[in-house]
Design a protein around this motif. Structure first.
Motif, PDB file in Angstrom:
ATOM      1  N   PRO A  38      -0.861  15.309  -0.775  1.00 33.94           N
ATOM      2  CA  PRO A  38      -1.313  14.209  -1.284  1.00 33.94           C
ATOM      3  C   PRO A  38      -2.462  13.973  -1.391  1.00 33.94           C
ATOM      4  CG  PRO A  38       0.086  12.752  -0.176  1.00 33.94           C
ATOM      5  CD  PRO A  38       0.395  14.328  -0.162  1.00 33.94           C
ATOM      6  N   LYS A  39      -4.263  13.998  -1.467  1.00 28.27           N
ATOM      7  CA  LYS A  39      -5.695  13.958  -0.746  1.00 28.27           C
ATOM      8  C   LYS A  39      -6.099  12.823  -2.398  1.00 28.27           C
ATOM      9  CE  LYS A  39      -6.632  18.920  -2.085  1.00 28.27           C
ATOM     10  NZ  LYS A  39      -8.003  19.595  -1.596  1.00 28.27           N
TER      11      LYS A  39
ATOM     12  N   TYR B 157      -3.004  16.122   6.986  1.00 25.29           N
ATOM     13  CA  TYR B 157      -2.881  14.302   7.825  1.00 25.29           C
ATOM     14  C   TYR B 157      -2.420  14.385   6.672  1.00 25.29           C
ATOM     15  CZ  TYR B 157      -6.803  15.602  11.093  1.00 25.29           C
ATOM     16  OH  TYR B 157      -8.004  15.980  12.229  1.00 25.29           O
ATOM     17  N   GLY B 158      -2.489  14.947   5.118  1.00 22.56           N
ATOM     18  CA  GLY B 158      -1.723  14.208   4.359  1.00 22.56           C
ATOM     19  C   GLY B 158      -0.487  13.951   4.276  1.00 22.56           C
ATOM     20  N   VAL B 159       0.313  14.591   5.347  1.00 20.05           N
ATOM     21  CA  VAL B 159       1.946  13.404   5.344  1.00 20.05           C
ATOM     22  C   VAL B 159       1.517  12.545   5.703  1.00 20.05           C
ATOM     23  CG1 VAL B 159       2.276  15.733   6.813  1.00 20.05           C
ATOM     24  CG2 VAL B 159       2.308  14.211   8.114  1.00 20.05           C
ATOM     25  N   VAL B 160       0.659  11.966   5.692  1.00 21.81           N
ATOM     26  CA  VAL B 160       0.801   9.780   6.182  1.00 21.81           C
ATOM     27  C   VAL B 160       1.124   9.856   4.648  1.00 21.81           C
ATOM     28  CG1 VAL B 160      -1.172   9.501   6.162  1.00 21.81           C
ATOM     29  CG2 VAL B 160      -0.365   8.095   7.109  1.00 21.81           C
ATOM     30  N   GLY B 161       0.982  10.285   3.381  1.00 21.02           N
ATOM     31  CA  GLY B 161       0.671  10.630   1.885  1.00 21.02           C
ATOM     32  C   GLY B 161       1.517  10.573   0.916  1.00 21.02           C
ATOM     33  N   ILE B 162       2.703  11.119   2.145  1.00 24.80           N
ATOM     34  CA  ILE B 162       4.026  11.437   1.127  1.00 24.80           C
ATOM     35  C   ILE B 162       4.802  10.881   0.967  1.00 24.80           C
ATOM     36  CG2 ILE B 162       5.595  13.316   1.373  1.00 24.80           C
ATOM     37  CD1 ILE B 162       3.476  15.372   2.828  1.00 24.80           C
ATOM     38  N   SER B 163       5.346  10.053   0.089  1.00 28.16           N
ATOM     39  CA  SER B 163       6.513   9.477  -0.312  1.00 28.16           C
ATOM     40  C   SER B 163       8.484  10.040   0.581  1.00 28.16           C
ATOM     41  CB  SER B 163       6.350   9.669  -1.478  1.00 28.16           C
ATOM     42  OG  SER B 163       6.660  10.467  -2.491  1.00 28.16           O
ATOM     43  N   ASP B 164       8.098  10.914   0.304  1.00 23.47           N
ATOM     44  CA  ASP B 164       9.271  11.248   1.138  1.00 23.47           C
ATOM     45  C   ASP B 164       8.875  12.008   2.251  1.00 23.47           C
ATOM     46  OD1 ASP B 164      11.458  13.990   1.431  1.00 23.47           O
ATOM     47  OD2 ASP B 164      11.604  14.762   0.063  1.00 23.47           O
ATOM     48  N   VAL B 165       9.834  10.952   2.871  1.00 19.04           N
ATOM     49  CA  VAL B 165       9.365  11.526   5.067  1.00 19.04           C
ATOM     50  C   VAL B 165       9.810  12.242   5.386  1.00 19.04           C
ATOM     51  CG1 VAL B 165       8.285   8.972   4.699  1.00 19.04           C
ATOM     52  CG2 VAL B 165      11.371   9.015   4.858  1.00 19.04           C
ATOM     53  N   ASP B 166      11.705  13.138   4.653  1.00 15.00           N
ATOM     54  CA  ASP B 166      11.529  14.115   5.430  1.00 15.00           C
ATOM     55  C   ASP B 166      10.861  14.870   5.152  1.00 15.00           C
ATOM     56  OD1 ASP B 166      13.737  12.534   6.578  1.00 15.00           O
ATOM     57  OD2 ASP B 166      14.887  12.512   4.282  1.00 15.00           O
TER      58      ASP B 166
ATOM     59  N   MET C 169      -0.852  12.706  16.606  1.00 14.37           N
ATOM     60  CA  MET C 169      -2.024  12.041  16.003  1.00 14.37           C
ATOM     61  C   MET C 169      -1.451  11.221  14.914  1.00 14.37           C
ATOM     62  SD  MET C 169      -5.209  13.121  14.766  1.00 14.37           S
ATOM     63  CE  MET C 169      -6.059  14.085  15.795  1.00 14.37           C
ATOM     64  N   LEU C 170      -2.500   9.875  14.509  1.00 10.13           N
ATOM     65  CA  LEU C 170      -1.180   9.375  13.220  1.00 10.13           C
ATOM     66  C   LEU C 170      -3.173   9.174  12.842  1.00 10.13           C
ATOM     67  CD1 LEU C 170       0.163   6.155  14.904  1.00 10.13           C
ATOM     68  CD2 LEU C 170       0.940   8.486  14.203  1.00 10.13           C
ATOM     69  N   PRO C 171      -3.081   9.652  11.405  1.00 14.94           N
ATOM     70  CA  PRO C 171      -4.492  10.018  10.147  1.00 14.94           C
ATOM     71  C   PRO C 171      -4.921   8.456  10.174  1.00 14.94           C
ATOM     72  CG  PRO C 171      -2.836  11.415  10.004  1.00 14.94           C
ATOM     73  CD  PRO C 171      -1.667  10.549  10.849  1.00 14.94           C
ATOM     74  N   ALA C 172      -6.848   8.684  10.672  1.00 21.34           N
ATOM     75  CA  ALA C 172      -6.699   6.882  10.092  1.00 21.34           C
ATOM     76  C   ALA C 172      -6.080   6.399   8.484  1.00 21.34           C
ATOM     77  CB  ALA C 172      -7.994   7.053   9.803  1.00 21.34           C
ATOM     78  N   GLY C 173      -5.932   7.277   7.329  1.00 23.09           N
ATOM     79  CA  GLY C 173      -4.964   6.583   6.266  1.00 23.09           C
ATOM     80  C   GLY C 173      -3.481   6.053   6.890  1.00 23.09           C
TER      81      GLY C 173
ATOM     82  N   GLY D   1      -8.618  10.661   7.782  1.00 24.62           N
ATOM     83  CA  GLY D   1      -8.324  11.906   6.420  1.00 24.62           C
ATOM     84  C   GLY D   1      -7.079  10.749   6.560  1.00 24.62           C
ATOM     85  N   GLY D   2      -6.473  11.366   5.138  1.00 24.25           N
ATOM     86  CA  GLY D   2      -5.810  10.823   4.186  1.00 24.25           C
ATOM     87  C   GLY D   2      -5.706   9.151   3.993  1.00 24.25           C
ATOM     88  N   GLU D   3      -7.239   8.720   3.678  1.00 26.84           N
ATOM     89  CA  GLU D   3      -6.975   7.437   3.357  1.00 26.84           C
ATOM     90  C   GLU D   3      -7.010   8.419   1.485  1.00 26.84           C
ATOM     91  OE1 GLU D   3      -8.919   8.920   5.557  1.00 26.84           O
ATOM     92  OE2 GLU D   3      -8.941   8.327   7.130  1.00 26.84           O
ATOM     93  N   GLY D   4      -6.218   6.429   1.124  1.00 25.55           N
ATOM     94  CA  GLY D   4      -5.804   6.350  -0.109  1.00 25.55           C
ATOM     95  C   GLY D   4      -4.967   7.488  -0.734  1.00 25.55           C
ATOM     96  N   ALA D   5      -5.125   8.308  -0.162  1.00 25.57           N
ATOM     97  CA  ALA D   5      -4.060   9.791  -0.711  1.00 25.57           C
ATOM     98  C   ALA D   5      -2.409   9.246  -0.349  1.00 25.57           C
ATOM     99  CB  ALA D   5      -4.048  10.426   0.743  1.00 25.57           C
TER     100      ALA D   5
END
Lengths: 369, 113
Positions: A59-60, A109-118, A173-177, A206-210
């Protein structure tokens, strides 16, 4: 992607000017894939099949980041066949005599926004393996940050334990989002694992709001990319303040946190105001035992890029003193992006006596290089 | 100033001497202290603040209490001061002026020096 049609015949000089500091560390050297297919050899079958069927599912938000989807500066000649790892050595590490470059990723960076954590955790793992095989193996000056899925701390900690002892791995690395400010105890298993392996925690814009992350500002979603960029410092401040107030540095005294590409102008004001308010309110969080500025100066580092540009050059010295630049700021180029800080241009803004620390010594201590 | 019985433990009394807001005299568990009623931080009426213990912690999320009723929090900005010494607990550069208080023949005696 030719920027000019006619180029001079002579090859460029192997180095660009004298070395800027005895030891140079670039704390923000991006490494990206050409396409997500590059990491297919490292991804479980089900995700390869899903991506082939539907696309990356990363997601982005709909902001641009000029000039193109790869983000390489318009003057850099890259094609689908460019080996980015070798290109970066040739165009960046060699010319500026950089001794160590921390690979900060970007593709996931978008992994932080993915609902499927696997899925998110699998993408992070695959990106790390791909980084080791196709970047770290190319040049001993490369150091890497581990991509992890922050929204599944158990799997993130597992990934840190899997690769944390590799000599090239220096940070997580933890993206800021994010779904929560990073002081939240939900994330502490990640910090425990990082501390065990002596790894620095790192947060890059990265990843903010995504996807499932929070909006980039508490006022809501910025409409435009320019507007979005102005939100970066407030996101970083929210994380920094959370880390202090939640007692992360009391709980993990060896932990260090490097923020990248979040501006630096806010550092002095935050330290001043945080200390002043702590004196009146510290009995509501008594585990915050020292001045907030003490914790921040000891545990938090901030990348220089984008370097501040005060209208009067002479004010830069004052600003850097206020920001405790000699201990808190580390050089970050943001290569190969359009808004990078070219090393010599950055050096020109930094007083000579501060250059050895900002360009290398502080990062060398931080990453034990 | 007054009879000891008029200022029991846990109470305080504002005395209109020594400048704006005067002086605040405290009985902390039978010991008497006097502070200039003006906060050195930003001029608030320090003596009228909330009297508190010192709140400490032995770990994230844990609250512990010590020095019950020995700490004064200024009404302006809530900084904590040690009633006995006038010192700000968390800013070594700040100290409220203190005055000697004695008990003589059952009377509380404040000396302004």
């Amino acid at each position: 992607m030719g920027a000019v049609d006619v180029k001079p015949e002579a090859p460029p000089s192997p180095t660009r000017g004298p070395k800027l500091a005895p030891f140079i560390v670039d704390c923000d050297c991006h490494h990206i894939w050409h396409e997500i297919d590059d990491i297919f050899p490292y991804l479980p079958r089900q995700y390869v099949e899903q991506i082939r069927d539907f696309g990356p599912m990363l997601p982005k938000l709909s902001y641009t980041n000029v000039p193109n989807v790869l983000g390489y500066r318009a003057d850099l000649e890259v094609t689908r066949n460019t080996n980015f790892a070798e290109f970066t050595v040739r165009e960046h590490l060699d010319p500026y005599q950089i001794d160590a470059a921390v690979l900060t990723g970007g593709s996931v960076y978008g992994v932080v926004g993915i609902s499927d954590v696997d899925y998110a955790s699998a993408l992070a793992r695959a990106f790390n393996d791909w980084t080791l095989d196709t970047w770290v193996s190319v040049d001993p000056r490369y150091r890497m940050t581990l991509a992890v899925c922050p929204n599944d701390p158990a799997q993130a900690a597992e990934e840190i334990r899997r690769l944390g002892d590799h000599p090239a791995v220096v940070a997580v690395m933890l993206p800021a989002g994010a779904r929560n400010p990073y002081g939240n105890r939900f994330y502490h298993p990640i910090y425990e694992a990082a501390a065990e392996h002596g790894l620095v925690m790192m947060t890059h814009f990265g990843g903010e709001g995504a996807g499932v992350t929070n909006p980039p500002t508490a006022a809501g979603y910025p409409s435009y990319y320019l507007e979005m960029r102005m939100a970066r410092p407030q996101i970083a401040q929210a994380h920094v303040v959370s880390l202090v107030c939640e007692g992360v540095f009391e709980k993990f005294p060896s932990l260090r946190w490097l923020f990248i590409e979040v501006d630096t102008w806010w550092i002095p004001g935050l330290l001043w105001h945080f200390d002043a308010d702590w004196k009146g309110l510290r009995d509501t969080t008594p585990w915050v035992k020292r001045l907030p500025s003490d914790y921040i100066r000891e545990h938090v580092r901030v990348g220089t890029q984008p370097l501040e540009q005060p209208p009067r050059r002479e004010d830069m010295r004052t600003f850097l003193d206020w920001a405790h630049a000699e201990e808190m700021l580390v050089y970050a180029s943001d290569f190969p992006h359009w808004d990078w800080d070219e090393p010599r241009a950055a050096a020109a803004m930094i007083p000579r006596d501060l250059r050895p620390r900002i360009f290398g010594e502080t990062a060398r201590e931080l990453f034990s290089l | 100033m007054c009879r000891v019985d008029d200022l029991p433990p846990g109470s305080r009394r504002e005395v209109p001497v020594g400048g704006e807001n005067g002086v605040m005299v405290f009985n902390v568990g039978g010991r008497f202290y006097a502070l200039r009623n003006r906060c050195p931080h930003s001029g608030g009426p320090l003596g009228r603040g909330v009297i508190r213990p010192h709140v400490i912690s032995n770990g994230v999320g844990h609250f512990d209490f010590e020095r019950e009723a020995e700490i004064l929090k200024c009404p302006f900005h809530n900084w904590e001061f040690d009633i006995a010494t006038g010192c700000a607990l968390y800013d070594p550069s700040m100290r409220a002026k203190t005055y000697p208080v004695a008990v003589e023949d059952g009377e509380v005696v404040l000396t302004l020096g």
